[in-house]
Design a protein around this motif. Structure first.
Motif, PDB file in Angstrom:
ATOM      1  N   ALA A  44     -44.964 -14.087  18.067  1.00 56.25           N
ATOM      2  CA  ALA A  44     -44.590 -15.449  18.446  1.00 56.25           C
ATOM      3  C   ALA A  44     -43.509 -16.008  17.527  1.00 56.25           C
ATOM      4  O   ALA A  44     -42.745 -16.882  17.924  1.00 56.25           O
ATOM      5  CB  ALA A  44     -45.829 -16.349  18.440  1.00 56.25           C
ATOM      6  N   THR A  45     -43.446 -15.504  16.307  1.00 59.36           N
ATOM      7  CA  THR A  45     -42.482 -16.069  15.347  1.00 59.36           C
ATOM      8  C   THR A  45     -41.410 -15.052  14.966  1.00 59.36           C
ATOM      9  O   THR A  45     -40.772 -15.159  13.925  1.00 59.36           O
ATOM     10  CB  THR A  45     -43.213 -16.541  14.069  1.00 59.36           C
ATOM     11  N   ILE A  46     -41.214 -14.075  15.860  1.00 59.51           N
ATOM     12  CA  ILE A  46     -40.322 -12.965  15.526  1.00 59.51           C
ATOM     13  C   ILE A  46     -38.869 -13.434  15.350  1.00 59.51           C
ATOM     14  O   ILE A  46     -38.103 -12.840  14.599  1.00 59.51           O
ATOM     15  CB  ILE A  46     -40.429 -11.857  16.621  1.00 59.51           C
ATOM     16  N   ASP A  47     -38.506 -14.530  16.052  1.00 62.34           N
ATOM     17  CA  ASP A  47     -37.128 -15.014  15.961  1.00 62.34           C
ATOM     18  C   ASP A  47     -36.913 -15.944  14.765  1.00 62.34           C
ATOM     19  O   ASP A  47     -35.805 -16.405  14.535  1.00 62.34           O
ATOM     20  CB  ASP A  47     -36.752 -15.753  17.257  1.00 62.34           C
ATOM     21  N   GLN A  48     -38.013 -16.244  14.055  1.00 62.62           N
ATOM     22  CA  GLN A  48     -37.885 -17.138  12.892  1.00 62.62           C
ATOM     23  C   GLN A  48     -37.887 -16.317  11.603  1.00 62.62           C
ATOM     24  O   GLN A  48     -38.315 -15.164  11.609  1.00 62.62           O
ATOM     25  CB  GLN A  48     -39.068 -18.123  12.874  1.00 62.62           C
ATOM     26  N   ASN A  58     -38.631  -6.190  20.623  1.00 65.38           N
ATOM     27  CA  ASN A  58     -37.990  -7.388  21.167  1.00 65.38           C
ATOM     28  C   ASN A  58     -36.578  -7.055  21.646  1.00 65.38           C
ATOM     29  O   ASN A  58     -36.173  -7.414  22.757  1.00 65.38           O
ATOM     30  CB  ASN A  58     -37.946  -8.455  20.065  1.00 65.38           C
ATOM     31  N   GLU A  59     -35.853  -6.342  20.808  1.00 63.67           N
ATOM     32  CA  GLU A  59     -34.484  -5.941  21.100  1.00 63.67           C
ATOM     33  C   GLU A  59     -34.449  -5.000  22.321  1.00 63.67           C
ATOM     34  O   GLU A  59     -33.672  -5.197  23.268  1.00 63.67           O
ATOM     35  CB  GLU A  59     -33.904  -5.239  19.867  1.00 63.67           C
ATOM     36  N   ALA A  60     -35.336  -3.992  22.298  1.00 63.86           N
ATOM     37  CA  ALA A  60     -35.375  -3.022  23.402  1.00 63.86           C
ATOM     38  C   ALA A  60     -35.769  -3.703  24.716  1.00 63.86           C
ATOM     39  O   ALA A  60     -35.236  -3.386  25.783  1.00 63.86           O
ATOM     40  CB  ALA A  60     -36.361  -1.900  23.075  1.00 63.86           C
ATOM     41  N   THR A  61     -36.701  -4.657  24.620  1.00 60.52           N
ATOM     42  CA  THR A  61     -37.146  -5.371  25.819  1.00 60.52           C
ATOM     43  C   THR A  61     -35.991  -6.137  26.441  1.00 60.52           C
ATOM     44  O   THR A  61     -35.747  -6.052  27.646  1.00 60.52           O
ATOM     45  CB  THR A  61     -38.276  -6.361  25.452  1.00 60.52           C
TER      46      THR A  61
END
Lengths: 126, 198, 216
Positions: free
Chosen positions: C20-24, C47-50
Motif C-alpha cells: 500500500a505504501t510502495i510509492d512512498q 509493481n513495475e512489471a504489473t
C-alpha cells in the motif's frame, strides 16, 4: 380445390406475398420490410421446407421476411411488418400501404381481404 | 439489415446505453460489445492462454449479457456484472480442463511452462514489439500462470482491469476483506516466484 | 490458508501494508529492517512489471478479439431480437394497423434528443382501453414528484383524437446542474408533439422519471 386462373398462370400465395412486398416498398415512407422471429424460424425450421415444397399451393400461407400471404377461397389475406421513415407520419404510411396492396391484389383477380400492418421500427432515412 | 434505433448517440453515458440495450436496442448493444470485447479478451487470454478459447469466452459472455440484460436491475452495475459472467466462464473452462488433464499449478513446473511456450508473445505480434517485452513482464506472466485459477482471476481483475474489491468479491463469491487477503497472497506468491525465476 | 490470511514477514509487517505504501519513501522501520527491504524491492519490481504488462497488453494488437467476434455476437443478438409488444392503432375490415413498443419508443427517444441535458433510458408504453379513458386524470403518480400526468384537455389540439390512449413511462438521466422541473416540462412538451407528428395518434399520458444524473 382449383387453381385461380390469371392470364393462364396460377396465383399463388407466394406471388401475392411478393406483390405485397413490392407494393409496400414502393410506398413513400417505407424503408424496408422487417424480418421477425417467426420469419427467422420459418427460414430454418420445417416450415421453411414446407414453404419450398408448397410454394405454389393454394389455401396455404407463404411467409418470407416481413411478409405473409394466405389465400383462402379466392380471398387474399396479407400481413406486412415494416420499418418507416421518421419524416413521415407512420399511421398514414401504413394506411397508404394497406390501400395500395389491396388495389394490387384486386388486379390479380383475387378478392382483397384484410391487409394487416405492423410498424416495427421508425428511423431516419440514412 | 440496419440496426434499430439509428441516430444513436455514442456520447451517451454508459447507464443510458445499457438501459437502451435492455429495451432491445441493437445499436446500443453493439456499442457495448465493441467497448468491452477487447477488455474481456485480455482477461480471458490471460486466464486461459488460448486464443480460441478466449474468443469463445468473450462471445459466450456477451451473448449471455444480451439475454440477461432485461433482468439487470442497476444499469450502472453493467461492467462488474459482465466481468462476472466472463470470469466465471473462464473458471468453468479451467475446471473442465483440469478434470480432463493434469493442471499445472506447481511453481516447480516453471521451466516446463517456459518450454511449453507460455512466455512467448502471442502469435502475430511483430518482432520489434516482442523485443519490448521486458524480462520482468515475462517472469510475471510465467508465475501468474502458476497461481490457482481463482487467485489468478482475482489478481487480473484488480491489477489489469481495475475492478473494485466489491465487484471482485461478488464475482468470486468472497467478501471484500477476502479479496484483499487473496490479493496479498497472490502478490506474495508472484514476488516469491519471480525471485526464484531470476 | 484461511481466506483472511495476509502473509506477514518475520518482523510482523504485512505484505499488504508494504504494498500500500510502495510509492512512498520507506518508513524508519523499513529502512532498518532487512526483511522489509527485500520485500519492498520485490514488491516494487512487481509493481513495475504489473504496470508494464498492463500497458503492453493494452497496446498489443494481437491481444484483441478477432473482428469476426463482434459480427458473430451481433448475428445472434439480431436473431434473438426481443420483439416488444405491439399496440393496435387502428382496425377496420380492410385490416389492422399495429405499432411495436420499440418503434414508438424510438419516436420518443428521438424527441428527447432535442432537449439538452437529458439522456433517455428505458421506455415502457401501455395502453388504456377506451372505457378507462374517463378516469385518466385519476392516475396521478403520488410517490414520485418528478412524474406527472398531463391534463388530457391538452390532448385534443393538433390531431384528431384517434387511436388508443397511450401511457408513456420514460426513465431518463439528467445532466448534473440542470433545472430538472423545467427540463422535464420541455421534454414532455417535445414528446407530446412528436407522437402525433411521427405516428399520427395523440400522446395520452406521459410519465417521466429522472432516475440518475450524469456528469457533463
Amino acid at each position: 380445390m382449383s387453381d385461380q386462373p390469371l392470364n393462364g398462370k396460377v396465383v399463388t400465395s407466394q406471388l401475392i406475398a411478393s406483390l405485397a412486398a413490392r407494393t409496400a416498398l414502393e410506398t413513400p415512407g417505407v424503408l424496408r420490410l422487417e424480418p421477425t422471429i417467426t420469419g427467422f424460424v420459418a427460414r430454418l425450421g420445417p416450415a421453411a421446407l414446407q414453404n419450398l415444397r408448397n410454394a405454389g399451393s393454394q389455401n396455404g400461407t407463404y411467409r418470407h421476411d416481413g411478409v405473409a400471404a394466405t389465400i383462402s377461397d379466392g380471398t387474399a389475406h396479407v400481413r406486412l411488418d415494416i420499418a418507416t421513415d421518421i419524416a413521415y407520419v407512420a399511421l398514414n404510411v401504413a394506411e397508404a400501404v394497406q390501400q395500395r396492396v389491396r388495389e394490387s391484389i384486386s388486379h390479380t383477380g383475387l378478392t382483397p381481404g384484410p391487409v394487416d400492418i405492423c410498424i416495427l421500427a421508425i428511423e431516419p432515412r440514412s | 439489415m440496419d440496426d434499430h434505433g439509428r441516430g444513436f448517440d455514442p456520447d451517451l453515458d454508459e447507464g443510458s446505453i445499457v438501459a437502451r440495450a435492455q429495451d432491445g436496442d441493437l445499436a446500443a448493444f453493439e456499442h457495448l460489445v465493441v467497448t468491452y470485447q477487447d477488455r474481456l479478451f485480455r482477461l480471458a487470454y490471460r486466464m486461459l492462454n488460448d486464443r480460441g478459447e478466449a474468443e469463445d469466452t468473450v462471445q459466450e459472455s456477451l451473448i449471455a449479457s444480451w439475454r440477461g440484460l432485461p433482468m439487470l436491475a442497476d444499469v450502472n452495475a453493467f461492467d462488474g456484472w459482465l466481468y462476472r459472467l466472463a470470469t466465471n466462464k473462464c473458471l468453468d473452462v479451467l475446471r473442465k480442463r483440469s478434470s480432463h488433464a493434469e493442471n499445472i499449478t506447481d511453481p516447480d513446473n516453471v521451466c516446463s511452462l517456459t518450454e511449453a511456450g507460455a512466455i512467448r508473445a502471442p502469435a502475430g505480434s511483430d518482432p520489434a514489439h516482442e523485443a519490448e517485452w521486458s524480462a520482468q513482464q515475462a517472469g510475471l506472466i510465467l508465475v501468474l500462470n502458476t497461481l490457482p485459477p481463482v487467485q489468478r482471476a482475482c489478481w487480473l481483475l484488480r491489477e489489469m482491469h481495475g475492478l473494485t474489491y466489491a465487484d471482485i468479491g461478488a464475482t468470486l463469491k468472497i467478501s471484500p476483506a477476502g479479496v484483499r487477503g487473496m490479493l496479498a497472497r497472490a502478490r506474495h506468491q508472484i514476488t516469491e516466484g519471480m525471485s526464484q525465476w531470476r | 490458508m484461511a481466506l483472511g490470511d495476509i502473509p506477514r514477514l518475520g518482523c510482523g509487517r504485512s505484505i499488504d501494508r508494504i504494498w500500500a505504501t510502495i510509492d512512498q519513501p520507506p518508513t524508519a522501520h523499513e529502512q532498518q529492517c532487512e526483511q522489509c527491504q527485500t520485500a519492498r524491492a520485490r514488491l516494487s519490481g512487481l509493481n513495475e512489471a504489473t504496470r508494464s504488462l498492463r500497458e503492453s497488453d493494452l497496446r498489443n494488437p494481437s491481444l484483441k478479439a478477432h473482428p469476426g467476434v463482434t459480427n458473430a455476437i451481433m448475428d445472434i443478438a439480431r436473431a434473438e431480437i426481443r420483439r416488444s409488444k405491439r399496440i393496435r392503432l387502428h382496425s377496420t375490415v380492410n385490416g389492422t394497423t399495429e405499432i411495436s413498443e420499440q418503434a414508438l419508443s424510438s419516436i420518443i427517444r428521438f424527441a428527447a434528443t432535442a432537449v439538452p441535458g437529458i439522456h433517455s433510458r428505458r421506455c415502457r408504453i401501455e395502453v388504456r382501453s377506451t372505457a378507462d379513458n374517463l378516469s385518466a386524470t385519476d392516475n396521478l403518480s403520488a410517490t414520485d414528484n418528478l412524474s406527472a400526468t398531463d391534463n388530457p384537455s391538452e390532448n385534443t389540439g393538433t390531431t384528431a383524437s384517434t387511436g388508443p390512449h397511450l401511457i408513456v413511462n420514460l426513465r431518463v438521466a439528467a445532466a448534473t446542474g440542470i433545472d430538472i422541473p423545467r427540463t422535464v416540462d420541455a421534454l414532455r412538451h417535445q414528446i407530446r408533439n412528436a407522437i402525433p407528428a411521427g405516428v399520427g395518434i395523440t400522446a395520452g399520458t406521459i410519465n417521466i422519471t429522472v432516475e440518475d444524473l450524469y456528469d457533463v
